[in-house]
Design a protein around this motif. Structure first.
Motif, PDB file in Angstrom:
ATOM      1  N   LEU A 170      42.819  29.158  25.399  1.00 34.57           N
ATOM      2  CA  LEU A 170      41.814  29.609  26.362  1.00 34.57           C
ATOM      3  C   LEU A 170      42.234  29.355  27.807  1.00 34.57           C
ATOM      4  CD1 LEU A 170      38.480  28.614  24.589  1.00 34.57           C
ATOM      5  CD2 LEU A 170      39.532  30.879  24.760  1.00 34.57           C
ATOM      6  N   ARG A 171      42.831  28.213  28.094  1.00 34.42           N
ATOM      7  CA  ARG A 171      43.234  27.953  29.473  1.00 34.42           C
ATOM      8  C   ARG A 171      44.364  28.886  29.923  1.00 34.42           C
ATOM      9  NH1 ARG A 171      40.418  24.096  31.752  1.00 34.42           N
ATOM     10  NH2 ARG A 171      39.425  22.490  30.464  1.00 34.42           N
ATOM     11  N   PRO A 172      45.425  29.079  29.130  1.00 35.42           N
ATOM     12  CA  PRO A 172      46.435  30.068  29.537  1.00 35.42           C
ATOM     13  C   PRO A 172      45.860  31.474  29.678  1.00 35.42           C
ATOM     14  CG  PRO A 172      47.362  28.592  27.899  1.00 35.42           C
ATOM     15  CD  PRO A 172      45.884  28.284  27.974  1.00 35.42           C
ATOM     16  N   ILE A 173      44.924  31.837  28.809  1.00 35.70           N
ATOM     17  CA  ILE A 173      44.290  33.156  28.922  1.00 35.70           C
ATOM     18  C   ILE A 173      43.572  33.272  30.265  1.00 35.70           C
ATOM     19  CG2 ILE A 173      42.391  34.582  28.051  1.00 35.70           C
ATOM     20  CD1 ILE A 173      43.173  33.619  25.220  1.00 35.70           C
ATOM     21  N   ALA A 174      42.765  32.273  30.588  1.00 30.78           N
ATOM     22  CA  ALA A 174      42.001  32.313  31.842  1.00 30.78           C
ATOM     23  C   ALA A 174      42.921  32.325  33.056  1.00 30.78           C
ATOM     24  CB  ALA A 174      41.046  31.121  31.903  1.00 30.78           C
ATOM     25  N   THR A 175      43.977  31.517  33.022  1.00 34.60           N
ATOM     26  CA  THR A 175      44.912  31.477  34.137  1.00 34.60           C
ATOM     27  C   THR A 175      45.586  32.831  34.335  1.00 34.60           C
ATOM     28  OG1 THR A 175      45.326  29.112  33.824  1.00 34.60           O
ATOM     29  CG2 THR A 175      47.000  30.368  35.020  1.00 34.60           C
ATOM     30  N   ALA A 176      45.981  33.461  33.234  1.00 32.39           N
ATOM     31  CA  ALA A 176      46.623  34.771  33.319  1.00 32.39           C
ATOM     32  C   ALA A 176      45.652  35.824  33.841  1.00 32.39           C
ATOM     33  CB  ALA A 176      47.172  35.177  31.955  1.00 32.39           C
ATOM     34  N   LEU A 177      44.412  35.776  33.403  1.00 33.94           N
ATOM     35  CA  LEU A 177      43.408  36.732  33.878  1.00 33.94           C
ATOM     36  C   LEU A 177      43.193  36.598  35.383  1.00 33.94           C
ATOM     37  CD1 LEU A 177      40.752  36.475  31.017  1.00 33.94           C
ATOM     38  CD2 LEU A 177      42.081  38.514  31.599  1.00 33.94           C
ATOM     39  N   VAL A 178      43.010  35.366  35.842  1.00 29.72           N
ATOM     40  CA  VAL A 178      42.771  35.147  37.273  1.00 29.72           C
ATOM     41  C   VAL A 178      43.985  35.586  38.081  1.00 29.72           C
ATOM     42  CG1 VAL A 178      42.428  33.367  39.038  1.00 29.72           C
ATOM     43  CG2 VAL A 178      41.085  33.312  36.933  1.00 29.72           C
ATOM     44  N   GLY A 179      45.181  35.254  37.623  1.00 29.41           N
ATOM     45  CA  GLY A 179      46.390  35.637  38.353  1.00 29.41           C
ATOM     46  C   GLY A 179      46.548  37.136  38.460  1.00 29.41           C
ATOM     47  N   ARG A 180      46.296  37.857  37.360  1.00 28.66           N
ATOM     48  CA  ARG A 180      46.441  39.313  37.380  1.00 28.66           C
ATOM     49  C   ARG A 180      45.349  39.967  38.221  1.00 28.66           C
ATOM     50  NH1 ARG A 180      49.187  41.929  32.276  1.00 28.66           N
ATOM     51  NH2 ARG A 180      50.968  40.530  32.127  1.00 28.66           N
ATOM     52  N   LEU A 181      44.164  39.378  38.224  1.00 31.87           N
ATOM     53  CA  LEU A 181      43.094  39.946  39.036  1.00 31.87           C
ATOM     54  C   LEU A 181      43.376  39.747  40.520  1.00 31.87           C
ATOM     55  CD1 LEU A 181      40.331  41.286  39.253  1.00 31.87           C
ATOM     56  CD2 LEU A 181      39.293  39.012  39.056  1.00 31.87           C
ATOM     57  N   LEU A 182      43.780  38.548  40.904  1.00 33.60           N
ATOM     58  CA  LEU A 182      44.028  38.278  42.315  1.00 33.60           C
ATOM     59  C   LEU A 182      45.232  39.048  42.839  1.00 33.60           C
ATOM     60  CD1 LEU A 182      43.254  34.460  42.573  1.00 33.60           C
ATOM     61  CD2 LEU A 182      41.769  36.419  43.057  1.00 33.60           C
ATOM     62  N   ALA A 183      46.195  39.342  41.974  1.00 34.32           N
ATOM     63  CA  ALA A 183      47.314  40.184  42.396  1.00 34.32           C
ATOM     64  C   ALA A 183      46.813  41.562  42.808  1.00 34.32           C
ATOM     65  CB  ALA A 183      48.339  40.291  41.277  1.00 34.32           C
ATOM     66  N   GLN A 184      45.858  42.102  42.042  1.00 34.65           N
ATOM     67  CA  GLN A 184      45.265  43.394  42.422  1.00 34.65           C
ATOM     68  C   GLN A 184      44.523  43.284  43.751  1.00 34.65           C
ATOM     69  OE1 GLN A 184      43.033  45.451  39.191  1.00 34.65           O
ATOM     70  NE2 GLN A 184      43.787  43.789  37.904  1.00 34.65           N
ATOM     71  N   VAL A 185      43.757  42.204  43.908  1.00 31.38           N
ATOM     72  CA  VAL A 185      42.970  42.017  45.130  1.00 31.38           C
ATOM     73  C   VAL A 185      43.886  41.965  46.349  1.00 31.38           C
ATOM     74  CG1 VAL A 185      41.439  40.426  46.358  1.00 31.38           C
ATOM     75  CG2 VAL A 185      41.066  40.892  43.923  1.00 31.38           C
ATOM     76  N   ARG A 186      45.052  41.326  46.187  1.00 27.25           N
ATOM     77  CA  ARG A 186      45.989  41.213  47.305  1.00 27.25           C
ATOM     78  C   ARG A 186      46.850  42.449  47.493  1.00 27.25           C
ATOM     79  NH1 ARG A 186      46.629  35.799  44.993  1.00 27.25           N
ATOM     80  NH2 ARG A 186      48.427  36.605  43.840  1.00 27.25           N
ATOM     81  N   GLY A 187      46.686  43.432  46.612  1.00 27.36           N
ATOM     82  CA  GLY A 187      47.473  44.647  46.714  1.00 27.36           C
ATOM     83  C   GLY A 187      48.894  44.496  46.234  1.00 27.36           C
ATOM     84  N   GLU A 188      49.157  43.494  45.398  1.00 20.31           N
ATOM     85  CA  GLU A 188      50.497  43.268  44.894  1.00 20.31           C
ATOM     86  C   GLU A 188      50.736  44.073  43.618  1.00 20.31           C
ATOM     87  OE1 GLU A 188      50.688  39.094  44.316  1.00 20.31           O
ATOM     88  OE2 GLU A 188      50.473  38.606  46.442  1.00 20.31           O
ATOM     89  N   ALA A 189      51.976  44.177  43.213  1.00 14.58           N
ATOM     90  CA  ALA A 189      52.323  44.893  41.988  1.00 14.58           C
ATOM     91  C   ALA A 189      51.760  44.144  40.787  1.00 14.58           C
ATOM     92  CB  ALA A 189      53.836  45.016  41.865  1.00 14.58           C
ATOM     93  N   VAL A 190      51.154  44.890  39.884  1.00 10.05           N
ATOM     94  CA  VAL A 190      50.554  44.320  38.676  1.00 10.05           C
ATOM     95  C   VAL A 190      51.294  44.882  37.468  1.00 10.05           C
ATOM     96  CG1 VAL A 190      48.432  44.060  37.346  1.00 10.05           C
ATOM     97  CG2 VAL A 190      48.327  44.197  39.832  1.00 10.05           C
ATOM     98  N   PRO A 191      51.622  44.051  36.470  1.00  4.89           N
ATOM     99  CA  PRO A 191      52.298  44.577  35.275  1.00  4.89           C
ATOM    100  C   PRO A 191      51.538  45.744  34.662  1.00  4.89           C
ATOM    101  CG  PRO A 191      52.253  42.182  35.242  1.00  4.89           C
ATOM    102  CD  PRO A 191      51.393  42.601  36.395  1.00  4.89           C
ATOM    103  N   GLY A 192      52.279  46.747  34.232  1.00  2.00           N
ATOM    104  CA  GLY A 192      51.636  47.932  33.658  1.00  2.00           C
ATOM    105  C   GLY A 192      51.224  47.767  32.217  1.00  2.00           C
ATOM    106  N   GLU A 193      51.564  46.624  31.612  1.00  2.00           N
ATOM    107  CA  GLU A 193      51.209  46.369  30.226  1.00  2.00           C
ATOM    108  C   GLU A 193      50.335  45.122  30.133  1.00  2.00           C
ATOM    109  OE1 GLU A 193      54.812  45.991  28.072  1.00  2.00           O
ATOM    110  OE2 GLU A 193      55.383  48.102  28.284  1.00  2.00           O
ATOM    111  N   GLY A 194      49.559  45.057  29.072  1.00  2.16           N
ATOM    112  CA  GLY A 194      48.750  43.874  28.840  1.00  2.16           C
ATOM    113  C   GLY A 194      49.606  42.700  28.401  1.00  2.16           C
ATOM    114  N   LEU A 195      48.981  41.532  28.361  1.00  7.43           N
ATOM    115  CA  LEU A 195      49.685  40.307  27.999  1.00  7.43           C
ATOM    116  C   LEU A 195      49.076  39.732  26.730  1.00  7.43           C
ATOM    117  CD1 LEU A 195      51.671  37.980  28.649  1.00  7.43           C
ATOM    118  CD2 LEU A 195      49.815  36.937  29.995  1.00  7.43           C
TER     119      LEU A 195
END
Length: 376
Positions: A323-348
């Motif tokens: 659960l903690r790695p899942i949450a960390t990955a979710l927050v990281g991928r969301l904030l990358a979008q918010v900052r306008g950074e490149a986001v992986p095109g596939e799920g994790l």
């Protein structure tokens, strides 16, 4: 802190004071707060030490006005019964809040108003109020209306659960099929050749994947396998939650289905349950038939590794979610979008862990026993 460094004083500490205490520029302190990846590790540590020593609290409202960021993540909480809550989502929420806090974010929980089944209106209200920078969605279903809606709005989002073909693959999930295949291998290694799967009556994506993983691995290993699905006795829910779920009661129960299998000529010597709550019903059925759970009796496994697993008698073997790695990955991928950074095109997809305990001991043929209760 070095000698002569500034100490906390009455009144608000300023960013300039932090800069002087750390021996850096004001801009470096700003970078440490807003873009720590731009700061050298030793400098970042010095700035953070000064922040802690001085008790500096950034003015979040001013930063939000300058950047347009709210530093808040919206979590669309699944509809649940407070008297019979989904035990997994409580752990997930704790992990999500912790991961968000580590990234300098808050989590805002919201859901449709009382009696409202459609989450779209709740999303529209939150987005219109500009209260969050992005959304976390959970319990994602096939052709989920929430995914299509937030995609159309252009709102940054991530999901705990896989999105469908043609939809943005901004998800983090576990390998449900792989997890259940590992359970089957565990039981086979203990000598079980006739095994049963107990799943929820509702075919939600994750429950369907667990059933499929169980059956496929059993066939691969040449085991005799049977799968059954029924609602837990006394409830109208499956033990899992999902948007658009029906609350209609189904005939039969897990315990009744398992007891029928145990009375058959080729009764299973082991059962894999799609959740820990379903495993409790298997315990009940096994004991109602005068058998024991665990070594010398019927092996039982669960899924989610809820805290109760350690306190059952015997303790329940279960699949633990990261659960903690899942949450960390979710927050990281969301904030990358918010900052306008490149986001992986596939799920994790993240791996699970099978925690073996006494309930899945080697079977030496079903033994008879009186009722001993759930807890040892």
């Amino acid at each position: 802190m070095p000698e002569g460094a500034h100490r906390p004083r009455r009144g608000a500490t300023t960013i300039e004071e932090v800069a002087r205490a750390a021996g850096v520029s004001r801009q470096t302190v700003s970078n440490a707060l807003n873009a720590p990846q731009r700061v050298r590790p030793e400098t970042l540590e010095r700035v953070n030490a000064a922040i802690r020593e001085l008790g500096y609290q950034p003015d979040q409202s001013a930063r939000s006005l300058r950047s347009g960021a709210r530093r808040t993540i919206g979590y669309l909480a699944p509809v649940d019964d407070p008297l019979d809550p989904n035990p997994l989502m409580a752990g997930f929420l704790e992990a999500l809040v912790d991961a968000a806090g580590a990234a300098g974010q808050r989590v805002l929980l919201f859901r449709p108003g009382r009696g409202a089944a459609d989450p779209v209106a709740a999303i529209d209200e939150l987005v219109a109020a500009r209260q969050v920078d992005g959304l976390v969605l959970a319990d994602v279903l096939r052709e989920d209306v929430r995914i299509a809606h937030v995609t159309g709005l252009g709102v940054p989002f991530v999901s705990f659960g896989r999105t469908g073909p043609g939809e943005p693959q901004r998800w983090v999930d576990i390998g449900n099929e792989a997890a259940m295949a590992e359970v089957v291998r565990h039981l086979a290694a203990l000598g079980h050749r006739r095994i049963g799967y107990v799943g929820a009556a509702e075919e939600l994506p994750w429950t369907a994947a667990r059933r499929a993983g169980f059956l496929a691995e059993a066939r691969r290993l040449g085991l005799s396998a049977v799968a059954t699905g029924a609602r837990r006795a006394g409830t109208s829910e499956s033990g899992d939650s999902g948007w658009g779920r029906s609350g209609a009661a189904a005939e039969g129960s897990v315990a009744a289905s398992v007891r029928a299998l145990l009375r058959g000529p080729d009764r299973p010597t082991a059962f894999a349950a799609g959740s820990d709550l379903l495993a409790l019903d298997v315990y009940e059925a096994v004991r109602a038939e005068g058998l024991v759970v665990g070594p010398g009796g019927v092996a039982v496994t669960g899924f989610y590794d809820m805290p109760l697993c350690r306190h059952l008698h015997p303790a329940l073997t279960s699949v633990r979610l990261p659960l903690r790695p899942i949450a960390t990955a979710l927050v990281g991928r969301l904030l990358a979008q918010v900052r306008g950074e490149a986001v992986p095109g596939e799920g994790l997809e993240l791996p699970t862990e099978l925690v073996a305990r006494g309930s899945s001991g080697r079977s030496g043929g079903p033994a008879r026993s009186g009722w001993s209760g759930w807890f040892g």
